[in-house]
Scaffold this motif. Structure first.
Motif, PDB file in Angstrom:
ATOM      1  N   PRO A  85      -9.111   4.144 -10.355  1.00  0.00           N
ATOM      2  CA  PRO A  85      -7.493   4.835 -10.858  1.00  0.00           C
ATOM      3  C   PRO A  85      -7.285   3.873 -11.872  1.00  0.00           C
ATOM      4  O   PRO A  85      -7.492   3.471 -11.969  1.00  0.00           O
ATOM      5  N   GLN A  86      -7.216   4.440 -12.780  1.00  0.00           N
ATOM      6  CA  GLN A  86      -6.137   4.444 -14.223  1.00  0.00           C
ATOM      7  C   GLN A  86      -4.754   4.212 -14.054  1.00  0.00           C
ATOM      8  O   GLN A  86      -4.131   4.842 -12.925  1.00  0.00           O
ATOM      9  N   ASN A  92      -3.984   6.855  -2.916  1.00  0.00           N
ATOM     10  CA  ASN A  92      -3.803   6.741  -1.462  1.00  0.00           C
ATOM     11  C   ASN A  92      -4.473   5.973  -0.418  1.00  0.00           C
ATOM     12  O   ASN A  92      -5.919   6.268  -0.884  1.00  0.00           O
ATOM     13  N   PHE A  93      -3.999   4.614   0.049  1.00  0.00           N
ATOM     14  CA  PHE A  93      -4.599   3.783   0.679  1.00  0.00           C
ATOM     15  C   PHE A  93      -4.553   3.597   1.696  1.00  0.00           C
ATOM     16  O   PHE A  93      -3.091   3.068   2.336  1.00  0.00           O
ATOM     17  N   ASP A  94      -5.560   3.562   3.120  1.00  0.00           N
ATOM     18  CA  ASP A  94      -5.168   2.225   4.101  1.00  0.00           C
ATOM     19  C   ASP A  94      -5.612   0.519   3.966  1.00  0.00           C
ATOM     20  O   ASP A  94      -6.814   0.284   3.393  1.00  0.00           O
ATOM     21  N   TYR A 116       0.400   3.990  -4.175  1.00  0.00           N
ATOM     22  CA  TYR A 116       0.909   3.912  -5.016  1.00  0.00           C
ATOM     23  C   TYR A 116       0.271   4.154  -6.108  1.00  0.00           C
ATOM     24  O   TYR A 116      -0.570   4.604  -6.811  1.00  0.00           O
ATOM     25  N   ALA A 117       1.674   4.137  -6.797  1.00  0.00           N
ATOM     26  CA  ALA A 117       1.278   4.540  -8.489  1.00  0.00           C
ATOM     27  C   ALA A 117       0.552   3.287  -9.338  1.00  0.00           C
ATOM     28  O   ALA A 117       1.069   2.263  -9.074  1.00  0.00           O
ATOM     29  N   MET A 118      -0.838   3.673  -9.785  1.00  0.00           N
ATOM     30  CA  MET A 118      -0.534   2.489 -10.137  1.00  0.00           C
ATOM     31  C   MET A 118       0.245   1.474 -11.653  1.00  0.00           C
ATOM     32  O   MET A 118       0.419   2.222 -12.227  1.00  0.00           O
ATOM     33  N   LEU A 131      -7.811  -2.713  -6.205  1.00  0.00           N
ATOM     34  CA  LEU A 131      -8.132  -0.849  -5.977  1.00  0.00           C
ATOM     35  C   LEU A 131      -8.694  -0.809  -7.895  1.00  0.00           C
ATOM     36  O   LEU A 131      -9.008   1.153  -7.311  1.00  0.00           O
ATOM     37  N   LYS A 132      -7.812  -0.884  -8.747  1.00  0.00           N
ATOM     38  CA  LYS A 132      -9.175  -0.829 -10.223  1.00  0.00           C
ATOM     39  C   LYS A 132     -10.195  -0.409  -9.821  1.00  0.00           C
ATOM     40  O   LYS A 132     -10.777   0.268 -10.983  1.00  0.00           O
ATOM     41  N   LEU A 133     -11.050  -1.445  -8.833  1.00  0.00           N
ATOM     42  CA  LEU A 133     -11.948  -1.099  -8.454  1.00  0.00           C
ATOM     43  C   LEU A 133     -12.805   0.174  -8.167  1.00  0.00           C
ATOM     44  O   LEU A 133     -13.866   0.215  -7.693  1.00  0.00           O
ATOM     45  N   MET A 134     -11.747   0.664  -7.307  1.00  0.00           N
ATOM     46  CA  MET A 134     -12.658   1.372  -6.340  1.00  0.00           C
ATOM     47  C   MET A 134     -12.406   2.477  -6.407  1.00  0.00           C
ATOM     48  O   MET A 134     -11.295   3.685  -7.129  1.00  0.00           O
ATOM     49  N   LYS A 135     -13.291   3.606  -6.026  1.00  0.00           N
ATOM     50  CA  LYS A 135     -13.487   4.975  -6.025  1.00  0.00           C
ATOM     51  C   LYS A 135     -12.987   5.768  -4.773  1.00  0.00           C
ATOM     52  O   LYS A 135     -12.944   5.339  -3.003  1.00  0.00           O
ATOM     53  N   ALA A 136     -12.398   7.206  -5.033  1.00  0.00           N
ATOM     54  CA  ALA A 136     -12.202   7.477  -3.202  1.00  0.00           C
ATOM     55  C   ALA A 136     -12.995   7.648  -2.601  1.00  0.00           C
ATOM     56  O   ALA A 136     -14.420   7.923  -2.624  1.00  0.00           O
TER      57      ALA A 136
END
Length: 177
Positions: A85-86, A92-94, A116-118, A131-136
């Protein structure tokens, strides 16, 4: 009349000067700040020692982040075409939140699925950077020292001040903005 205007003009010019800075009545030393820095360094060293013991006892391979926390993948997506995410993307996460001794503070059910709006909404520092390190589709466990979690104040509910946290996060989707 002409002389009077000339005298007034000359007085006006000589009386104009640049404003001077006001000096404080009393000066304070940096002793409070220095003491606070020392306390925070000691707290961080203590938390880091506990976190390192937890990571040693766990068979997972924890990775230190550049943002001051540690993480390990449970599900890692190797596809390079998927994006992280940028700014402004909707993630969308749990997730759940536990103390370092594994006691659940907030469950997935309590926290519900988050959108969450990054970098446009409030979220504690560590999770925002995590979250910036993760992919869907990825699931990651993060270990956050207290300064990367809720810091000095806690969440004013279940998380007390200066509480390090463990969060297991699953990113369901990333909607690019």
């Amino acid at each position: 009349m002409n002389k009077l205007l000339t005298i007034a003009f000359v007085l006006l010019i000589f009386n104009c000067k640049s404003p001077e800075a006001r000096r404080p009545i009393s000066t304070k030393s940096g002793s409070f700040i220095d003491a606070s820095i020392e306390i925070n360094k000691k707290r961080y060293a203590k938390e880091k020692a506990i976190i390192e013991k937890i990571m040693e006892a766990d068979s997972s391979n924890y990775i230190p982040s550049q943002s001051g926390f540690w993480y390990t993948y449970h599900t890692k997506i190797e596809n390079d075409s998927l994006v992280t995410p940028q700014f402004g993307d909707i993630v969308n996460f749990d997730y759940d939140v536990k103390s370092l001794n594994g006691v659940e503070i907030y469950s997935n059910e309590e926290l519900k699925t988050q959108n969450y709006a990054m970098d446009k909404q409030e979220l504690f520092t560590g999770l925002r950077h995590g979250l910036k390190l993760m992919k869907a589709g990825e699931t990651v466990t993060f270990i956050f020292p207290s300064d990367r979690a809720y810091g000095y104040y806690g969440d004013e509910n279940k998380i007390g001040p200066n509480t390090p946290l463990i969060c297991k996060v699953t990113v369901n989707s990333i909607t690019q903005n």
